[in-house]
Design an enzyme around this catalytic site. Structure first.
Site, short mmCIF file in Angstrom:
data_model
loop_
_atom_site.label_atom_id
_atom_site.label_comp_id
_atom_site.label_asym_id
_atom_site.label_seq_id
_atom_site.Cartn_x
_atom_site.Cartn_y
_atom_site.Cartn_z
N TRP A 127 10.04 50.73 -27.72
CA TRP A 127 8.96 50.31 -28.60
C TRP A 127 8.85 48.78 -28.50
O TRP A 127 9.87 48.09 -28.68
CB TRP A 127 9.33 50.74 -30.02
CG TRP A 127 8.33 50.42 -31.09
CD1 TRP A 127 7.00 50.67 -31.08
CD2 TRP A 127 8.62 49.82 -32.36
NE1 TRP A 127 6.44 50.27 -32.25
CE2 TRP A 127 7.41 49.73 -33.06
CE3 TRP A 127 9.79 49.34 -32.97
CZ2 TRP A 127 7.32 49.19 -34.33
CZ3 TRP A 127 9.70 48.82 -34.24
CH2 TRP A 127 8.48 48.74 -34.91
N ASP A 207 17.79 53.72 -34.25
CA ASP A 207 16.50 53.58 -34.92
C ASP A 207 15.85 54.97 -34.93
O ASP A 207 15.37 55.45 -33.90
CB ASP A 207 15.63 52.57 -34.16
CG ASP A 207 14.27 52.37 -34.83
OD1 ASP A 207 14.07 52.90 -35.94
OD2 ASP A 207 13.42 51.68 -34.23
N ALA A 209 12.96 56.91 -36.32
CA ALA A 209 11.66 56.81 -36.99
C ALA A 209 10.92 58.14 -36.98
O ALA A 209 9.86 58.26 -37.60
CB ALA A 209 10.81 55.74 -36.32
N LYS A 242 6.41 58.55 -40.69
CA LYS A 242 5.85 59.69 -39.97
C LYS A 242 6.19 61.01 -40.64
O LYS A 242 5.31 61.84 -40.85
CB LYS A 242 6.36 59.69 -38.53
CG LYS A 242 5.64 58.72 -37.62
CD LYS A 242 6.22 57.36 -37.61
CE LYS A 242 5.43 56.43 -36.70
NZ LYS A 242 5.93 55.05 -36.75
#
Ligand code: LMR
Length: 392
Positions: A127, A207, A209, A242
Site C-alpha cells: 500500500w 497491518d 485492514a 472495511k
C-alpha cells in the site's frame, strides 16, 4: 513561508478516486480506491451499524472526552475478537486509533522512538501509504520482494532479502488480503515466515485492514494469531473501515502484542504519550458503534452474516473477472485473480497503459495496475474485461 512551498502530487489512489468522480462518462468503471460497493455502486451502511447508531443516539448521555486511548472497552473487545488466546493487559494492550492508517502511524512512531536505528522492511509492492507514513516518521526503510501474479508469495525470497536486516528491524506484514496483490501466504507459510523473522531478531508489524474479507472472520484472525503466537513482540494495526463499512468514522486500534511481556504497560504508556502529542484524543462515534455490536450477541451475529454476504460477493467477483479475462485473452494465466483474496488484484500494465485505459475507455485502475474488484458490475463483466485486456 508559503512562497517556499513546491506543489506535491497527491497519493495516486486518492488522485484516481478524484479523477473518477470528475469523469462525466456514463459507462466509466471504478477499479480505484479500496471501498466495497454493491452491484448498484453504493457503499452500504451495514444493518448492524445502523442499529448500533440508533441505539447510541437514543441512549448516549454525554459527548465529553473519552480519553487519550479512546474507548478502552472497544479496544479490549476488538483485541479479544482477533486474538482470543491473548489476555488483554498481559498479552496484548493498546489504544483506539484514527483508522488503520492512524494505527500504522502511531505504532511506527513508537517503534522509531524506542529504536531510532530500526529499519522498516516493507513488501514491494505494498500500500503506497506505508512508505509515506513510515517516511513521515523519519524511520529508515527497505523493501522485501513480494510476488505479484502467483498463487502465493515466495517466502524463501522474502527471507533471503531479510538476511540483509539487522536485529531490531521491523518487518511490515499485511494481515491478509494483501494490498495491492490480493496474494497471501498460506497459514503454514506465514508461520515459516514468522519463524524466519524471529530467527533474525526482527519484529513483525502486522497491518490488518481487511479482516473478514478473505476467508472468514475467524479464518482471517487466525492469520494474525499465526504471527502473534510465534513472536515475542509484535505491533498490530487493526482497522474497522472495511469490515464494518465505517470508512469515514476513522476507527481502528493500535496494539502491542507479546505473551506475558513484562514491559507491555510501559510500552503502551509511550503509545499514549505519542497519541496525546499527536491528536490528543480520538473521535468516539465509530468505536462506540463497534463496541455496541460486539457487546450485543444479536447485533454481532447480524454483522457477521452481512460480512459473509460481502465476502462472498467479492470472491464471486474475483472468479467472474478471472474467467472473463481468460475469455478475452486466452494466452495469459489469470488464475491468480481467482485464488487471491480481498478487494484487490494486480493486472500487468505500465502506468502509461493504465492512463490510456482511463482516457480511452473510462476504466479507472491505479497506475501500478491495482484493481479494486469489489463492486464490479457482473452484468457487464465481458465488456469490462475486453477493455482491460487492451492495456496488457
Ligand atoms: C486503499 O488502499 O485504496 C484504501 O486503503 C484506501 C486508502 O486510504 O488508500
Amino acid at each position: 513561508m508559503f512562497d517556499t512551498a513546491v506543489a506535491r502530487p497527491i497519493d495516486q489512489i486518492i488522485a484516481i478516486s478524484r479523477a473518477y468522480q470528475e469523469d462525466p462518462r456514463d459507462d466509466k468503471v471504478d477499479f480505484g480506491i479500496g471501498v466495497y460497493k454493491d452491484e448498484t455502486g453504493l457503499t452500504p451502511i451495514m444493518r448492524s451499524v445502523k442499529a448500533a447508531e440508533q441505539r447510541l443516539i437514543d441512549t448516549q448521555k454525554t459527548k465529553t472526552y473519552v480519553g487519550v486511548g479512546g474507548d478502552q472497552k472497544f479496544v479490549e473487545l476488538f483485541a479479544n475478537q482477533v486474538l482470543p488466546d491473548h489476555a488483554y493487559g498481559t498479552d496484548i494492550i493498546g489504544i483506539q486509533s484514527i483508522g488503520g492508517s492512524g494505527a500504522v502511524r502511531v505504532l511506527a512512531e513508537l517503534a522509531h522512538s524506542l529504536n531510532p536505528d530500526a529499519c522498516f522492511w516493507i513488501p514491494d509492492p505494498s500500500w503506497p501509504n506505508h512508505k509515506a507514513i513510515i517516511g513521515a516518521v523519519g524511520a529508515k526503510m527497505a523493501n522485501y520482494p513480494y510476488a505479484k501474479f502467483t498463487a502465493e508469495p515466495d517466502v524463501d525470497a522474502i527471507l533471503t532479502a531479510l538476511d540483509g536486516a539487522s536485529p531490531g528491524d521491523v518487518v511490515v506484514i499485511h494481515g491478509g488480503c494483501h494490498n495491492p496483490t490480493g496474494i497471501d501466504p498460506s497459514i503454514e507459510e506465514l508461520g515459516r515466515l514468522t519463524d524466519g523473522i524471529g530467527e533474525r531478531g526482527l519484529i513483525p508489524f502486522v497491518d490488518a485492514a481487511y479482516l473478514g474479507f478473505g476467508d472468514g472472520w475467524e479464518e482471517d484472525s487466525a492469520r494474525v494469531a499465526a504471527v502473534a503466537d510465534r513472536a515475542p513482540e509484535m505491533l498490530l494495526a487493526l482497522s474497522c473501515s472495511k469490515n464494518f463499512g465505517i470508512y469515514r468514522e476513522r476507527t481502528g486500534a493500535a496494539l502491542l502484542v507479546g505473551k506475558g511481556h513484562a514491559n507491555l504497560a510501559a510500552a503502551n504508556s509511550n503509545l499514549l504519550a505519542l497519541a496525546r502529542a499527536n491528536y490528543s484524543m480520538p473521535p468516539d462515534h465509530g468505536a462506540a458503534i463497534v463496541r455496541t455490536i460486539f457487546e450485543d450477541p444479536e447485533l454481532k451475529a447480524d454483522w457477521l452474516a452481512e460480512l459473509t454476504e460481502i465476502r462472498e460477493i467479492i470472491n464471486k467477483s474475483r472468479s467472474a473477472l478471472a474467467l472473463a479475462l481468460a475469455r478475452a485473452k486466452q494466452d495469459r494465466d489469470w488464475t491468480y485473480i481467482d485464488t487471491g483474496r480481498g478487494m484487490f488484484s494486480l493486472i500487468d500494465v505500465t502506468p502509461e497503459a493504465a492512463e490510456k485505459l482511463r482516457e480511452d475507455h473510462g476504466v479507472y485502475i491505479i497506475p501500478d495496475g491495482r484493481m479494486n474488484i469489489a463492486g464490479i458490475d457482473l452484468n457487464k463483466i465481458d465488456e469490462i474485461a475486453a477493455k482491460l485486456v487492451t492495456a496488457v
